[in-house]
Write a protein that holds these residues in place. Structure first.
Motif, mmCIF file in Angstrom:
data_model
loop_
_atom_site.group_PDB
_atom_site.id
_atom_site.type_symbol
_atom_site.label_atom_id
_atom_site.label_comp_id
_atom_site.label_asym_id
_atom_site.label_seq_id
_atom_site.Cartn_x
_atom_site.Cartn_y
_atom_site.Cartn_z
ATOM 1 N N ALA A 165 0.850 -1.187 0.000
ATOM 2 C CA ALA A 165 0.000 0.000 0.000
ATOM 3 C C ALA A 165 0.885 1.236 0.000
ATOM 4 C CB ALA A 165 -0.909 -0.011 1.235
ATOM 5 N N ASP A 166 0.262 2.395 -0.205
ATOM 6 C CA ASP A 166 0.961 3.680 -0.124
ATOM 7 C C ASP A 166 2.189 3.710 -1.036
ATOM 8 O OD1 ASP A 166 1.536 6.248 0.650
ATOM 9 O OD2 ASP A 166 2.556 5.663 2.510
ATOM 10 N N SER A 167 1.937 3.537 -2.333
ATOM 11 C CA SER A 167 2.999 3.605 -3.351
ATOM 12 C C SER A 167 4.117 2.599 -3.078
ATOM 13 C CB SER A 167 3.579 5.028 -3.428
ATOM 14 O OG SER A 167 2.568 5.957 -3.746
ATOM 15 N N ASN A 168 3.717 1.399 -2.649
ATOM 16 C CA ASN A 168 4.648 0.288 -2.409
ATOM 17 C C ASN A 168 5.630 0.536 -1.264
ATOM 18 O OD1 ASN A 168 3.557 -1.247 -4.510
ATOM 19 N ND2 ASN A 168 4.925 -0.300 -6.018
ATOM 20 N N MET A 169 5.304 1.459 -0.370
ATOM 21 C CA MET A 169 6.202 1.755 0.741
ATOM 22 C C MET A 169 5.739 1.144 2.060
ATOM 23 S SD MET A 169 8.639 3.253 -0.675
ATOM 24 C CE MET A 169 9.569 3.692 0.788
ATOM 25 N N GLU A 170 4.577 0.452 2.049
ATOM 26 C CA GLU A 170 4.073 -0.204 3.248
ATOM 27 C C GLU A 170 3.441 -1.540 2.875
ATOM 28 O OE1 GLU A 170 2.783 3.089 6.510
ATOM 29 O OE2 GLU A 170 1.441 2.878 4.792
ATOM 30 N N ILE A 171 3.427 -2.457 3.847
ATOM 31 C CA ILE A 171 2.814 -3.776 3.655
ATOM 32 C C ILE A 171 1.351 -3.693 4.047
ATOM 33 C CG2 ILE A 171 2.868 -6.197 4.341
ATOM 34 C CD1 ILE A 171 5.806 -5.773 5.144
ATOM 35 N N SER A 172 0.470 -4.034 3.114
ATOM 36 C CA SER A 172 -0.959 -4.070 3.441
ATOM 37 C C SER A 172 -1.354 -5.431 4.009
ATOM 38 C CB SER A 172 -1.804 -3.748 2.209
ATOM 39 O OG SER A 172 -1.566 -4.695 1.174
ATOM 40 N N SER A 173 -0.735 -6.514 3.514
ATOM 41 C CA SER A 173 -1.020 -7.857 4.020
ATOM 42 C C SER A 173 0.035 -8.821 3.515
ATOM 43 C CB SER A 173 -2.410 -8.330 3.572
ATOM 44 O OG SER A 173 -2.462 -8.434 2.161
ATOM 45 N N LEU A 174 0.304 -9.863 4.296
ATOM 46 C CA LEU A 174 1.171 -10.948 3.851
ATOM 47 C C LEU A 174 0.339 -11.973 3.095
ATOM 48 C CD1 LEU A 174 3.412 -11.525 7.007
ATOM 49 C CD2 LEU A 174 3.982 -10.242 4.934
ATOM 50 N N GLN A 175 0.881 -12.515 2.021
ATOM 51 C CA GLN A 175 0.187 -13.512 1.207
ATOM 52 C C GLN A 175 0.783 -14.891 1.528
ATOM 53 O OE1 GLN A 175 -2.278 -12.182 -0.802
ATOM 54 N NE2 GLN A 175 -1.654 -10.217 0.047
ATOM 55 N N ILE A 176 -0.063 -15.856 1.885
ATOM 56 C CA ILE A 176 0.441 -17.160 2.325
ATOM 57 C C ILE A 176 -0.005 -18.304 1.415
ATOM 58 C CG2 ILE A 176 0.568 -16.443 4.733
ATOM 59 C CD1 ILE A 176 -2.032 -17.992 5.230
ATOM 60 N N SER A 177 -0.678 -18.017 0.308
ATOM 61 C CA SER A 177 -1.174 -19.090 -0.563
ATOM 62 C C SER A 177 -0.044 -19.804 -1.288
ATOM 63 C CB SER A 177 -2.164 -18.523 -1.583
ATOM 64 O OG SER A 177 -1.493 -17.715 -2.541
ATOM 65 N N GLY A 178 1.073 -19.107 -1.565
ATOM 66 C CA GLY A 178 2.160 -19.712 -2.326
ATOM 67 C C GLY A 178 1.885 -19.810 -3.806
ATOM 68 N N LEU A 179 0.810 -19.189 -4.301
ATOM 69 C CA LEU A 179 0.446 -19.247 -5.717
ATOM 70 C C LEU A 179 0.998 -18.036 -6.456
ATOM 71 C CD1 LEU A 179 -3.269 -20.418 -5.359
ATOM 72 C CD2 LEU A 179 -1.282 -21.809 -5.972
ATOM 73 N N HIS A 180 1.611 -18.285 -7.612
ATOM 74 C CA HIS A 180 2.205 -17.211 -8.428
ATOM 75 C C HIS A 180 1.834 -17.461 -9.885
ATOM 76 C CE1 HIS A 180 4.985 -17.850 -4.899
ATOM 77 N NE2 HIS A 180 4.529 -16.625 -4.690
ATOM 78 N N ARG A 181 0.566 -17.205 -10.212
ATOM 79 C CA ARG A 181 0.021 -17.527 -11.525
ATOM 80 C C ARG A 181 -0.330 -16.284 -12.334
ATOM 81 N NH1 ARG A 181 -4.942 -20.450 -8.866
ATOM 82 N NH2 ARG A 181 -4.869 -18.338 -7.969
ATOM 83 N N THR A 182 -0.947 -15.314 -11.691
ATOM 84 C CA THR A 182 -1.435 -14.133 -12.386
ATOM 85 C C THR A 182 -0.454 -12.975 -12.242
ATOM 86 O OG1 THR A 182 -2.626 -13.303 -10.454
ATOM 87 C CG2 THR A 182 -3.791 -14.862 -11.876
#
Length: 681
Positions: A308-325
């Protein structure tokens, strides 16, 4: 030849070149399913069970010598309670070495079900002598296990469009799932592990700078009995106390096996799962001196995250491990995480006290939560955690607890008791209090919510063995959330009630009945109307019967009732028939399931564990109306090579599409195949 099939060809060719027949096959029967369903009554496709399956299958192939087993080793068989472990060690100390595995029947605290499971993972052997080691001896006498797995949904899914543009909803790779793993084990002293995985939709390319598989995991480790107890370099997991502060890897909560409600900390262990979150990457070791253990650790890895905020803050951690889109690939390895700290423990036969302290730093800070219930979420880029845990065994009672603190914010507490009141009756109780501003990124404490924060609760359970064949397990859990939470815009509360009766008159027949009710409060359907009661009830009846030496059958019927507020109740129904074929000494074994289901929607979906290829698992959600069929078979090619094949088909009544998003299928059927080759040398 495209890159996927080229990779398959090269991996299979390499395995055939390396193959040397030596070791026998370990069959993957329904034993693991029984254990998992006793540990977690609410199995879900979101939970990773591969680590559990891997561990249990390892000890089926390389059983623990009960005459040499330490407390740490027995704890790895997580279905054994702390009291049962204490009883085994006390019996060995007082009565001498075991002469036969059946001698365990005289050890107090064991029920017939747990004892029958345990006999699959132990042997009775005299203590061996440790001989000098050399590189040649280690390599030639070690066990090598190489496995390849491929799978794919057969129907065309919308995410695999012909467009060459990588847009949201369009997958970058093929529909094939690929997994390869190698295990090295020398006498349970030296270990090595390598995992490679590509999920469906992820790209696979070794050209133009491509890294091939999407996920790589590896480690080497040593386990000893001197000052250096363990050393691991690579991917590892840490499990201390009751999971409030540091618990990476698999963990369970409330389940039918009441004796295991207390987590049994394994400390440092190699990480072997394909789950791409909740593990450490770096180096750690455990040093022992008399009754003290010291485990320093360091981890540095990159995590998937939304920004978030122009890529200067973390909005959430992603835990799915999927990298498709496009979005998933953009979020891949978006932030770095550094963790370092140490654990110190004092242990004797009855008392264990541990202290854990560690520091976590992220490359960029976490953003403030936008919703009111997120007001106390972690903010910033650094976090200090400190915890103290204890456990004490006195005769037939076991007390345990942990207090954890995230510095400059909140606390979390848990205290509990497991006690054998009399030989046929066991009691379990624990109280928990997790403050709303407690933070830990490795928090897997027992909780009604997804992690141990913003919750107070009291749990009590009883296990009663009326006679050799009749057993009752029951528990109640009352909980309250002092602060707001997702879908509850006010403090809320609820309770859970669970009871299970099992009747096993002999080794051929088992009848199990289970009832579970969950009451909680959520926002009303009408905005601004406060909270409403959500009542979900689940009733299950299961019959298992061994009809011959080669065939077993299992029938299950399950009904779910869901009601929110004054709305009409919703219902779900599942019934299946399993036929299991496992002849001793045969090259062919397998199992078949035919299921019918009808649920009103998402709220009444029913999860059910399915037998799968060795070391794998499947827990699909039965939702909608239709039938499901799967066949899972093994063919033993030679003493060191076996082939697994699985085919599953779901057919839905009255639906024109199946799935959603990039997984959408035009039609009412979804079928899936999985092929696995395993080589042992």
């Amino acid at each position: 030849m495209n890159s996927d099939y080229r990779a398959i060809y090269m991996m299979v060719l390499l395995c055939l070149i390396l193959r040397i027949p030596t070791y026998p096959q370990v069959q993957n029967d329904d034993l693991i399913e029984q254990i998992l369903e006793s540990m977690a009554p609410d199995l879900s496709e979101d939970h990773d069970y591969s680590e559990i399956s891997d561990r249990l299958n390892h000890y089926r192939r390389s059983p623990i010598n009960i005459n040499l087993a330490s407390k740490d080793q027995l704890q790895e068989l997580f279905f054994i309670s702390p009291i049962q472990i204490h009883s085994i060690l006390s019996h060995r100390e007082e009565q001498g070495l075991f002469m036969d595995v059946l001698e365990l029947q005289s050890v107090p605290g064991f029920d017939p079900q747990t004892l029958s499971w345990l006999l699959n993972f132990i042997v009775v052997l005299p203590p061996g002598q440790f001989t000098s080691l050399s590189f040649k001896k280690v390599f030639m006498n070690a066990e090598h296990d190489l496995m390849l797995r491929f799978g794919q949904v057969l129907e065309k899914q919308s995410g695999y469009a012909s467009s060459k543009l990588l847009e949201n909803g369009i997958y970058a790779g093929s529909a094939m799932r690929m997994f390869a793993r190698y295990r090295f084990n020398f006498s349970n002293i030296f270990f090595a592990s390598v995992n490679l995985e590509k999920d469906a939709g992820e790209p696979l390319s070794f050209s133009n700078g491509g890294r091939g598989f999407d996920f790589y995991s590896a480690n080497i480790s040593y386990k000893g009995t001197g000052i250096i107890r363990k050393v691991i370099a690579g991917d590892y997991a840490l499990q201390f106390g009751q999971g409030l502060s540091m618990w990476a890897g698999a963990g369970f909560g409330k389940g039918a096996n009441l004796g295991t409600i207390a987590k049994q900390d394994l400390g440092l262990r190699p990480y072997s799962s394909v789950n791409e979150s909740l593990f450490m990457r770096g180096i750690s070791a455990t040093f022992g001196l008399r009754k003290f253990l010291f485990t320093p650790f360091y981890s540095g890895r990159r995590l998937d995250a939304g920004k978030a905020d122009s890529n200067m803050e973390i909005s959430s951690l992603q835990i799915s491990g999927l990298h498709r889109t496009k979005t998933e690939i953009f979020n891949k390895n978006a932030v770095s995480q550094r963790v370092y700290g140490a654990n110190a423990q004092y242990l004797n036969r009855d008392l264990n006290v541990g202290l854990t302290a560690y520091f976590t730093r992220f490359s960029i800070p976490f953003a403030n939560g936008k919703a009111l219930y997120q007001q106390y979420n972690f903010k910033g880029e650094t976090l200090n955690n400190l915890s103290l845990n204890y456990s004490y065994t006195f005769k037939s009672s076991y007390v345990f607890g942990e207090v954890a603190h995230s510095l400059n914010s909140g606390f979390a507490f848990i205290n509990g008791l497991i006690s054998s009141i009399a030989s046929p009756v066991s009691l379990v109780m624990f109280y928990r209090n997790y403050e709303k501003d407690y933070h830990s990124f490795f928090n897997q404490g027992i909780a009604e919510a997804s992690n141990a924060v913003n919750e107070r609760g009291f749990y009590s359970g009883l296990a009663i063995k009326f006679n050799k064949g009749l057993e009752l397990y029951t528990y109640s859990d009352f909980f309250r959330f002092p602060w707001l939470k997702f879908r509850a815009d006010a403090p809320s509360s609820g309770y859970e009630f669970f009871t299970q009766i099992s009747y096993t008159p002999d080794k051929l027949f088992k009848l199990t009945g289970r009832f579970r009710q969950q009451i909680r409060e959520e926002n009303a359907e009408d905005s601004g109307s406060g909270l409403e009661i959500v009542d979900k009830q689940d009733l299950r009846l299961e019959l298992s019967y061994k009809i011959s030496h080669n065939f077993s059958i299992r029938n299950r019927a399950e009904i779910v009732r869901y009601r929110k507020g004054i709305l009409n109740p919703e219902f779900g129904f599942l019934s299946f028939q399993d036929i299991i074929y496992e002849p001793l000494g045969s090259k062919i074994s397998g199992n078949v399931r035919f299921a019918i289901f009808e649920t009103s929607g998402f709220n009444t979906r029913i999860y059910s564990y399915e037998n799968d290829v060795l070391y794998s698992y499947s827990v699909p959600a039965y939702q909608g109306k239709g039938i499901r069929f799967y066949f899972n078979g093994r063919y033993k090619i030679s003493g060191s090579t076996d082939l697994w094949f699985r085919y599953a088909l779901s057919s839905y009544h009255g639906q024109e599409t199946v799935g959603n998003g990039g997984d959408l299928i035009n039609g009412n059927k979804r079928s899936d195949i999985r092929v696995q080759l395993r080589f042992q040398f």
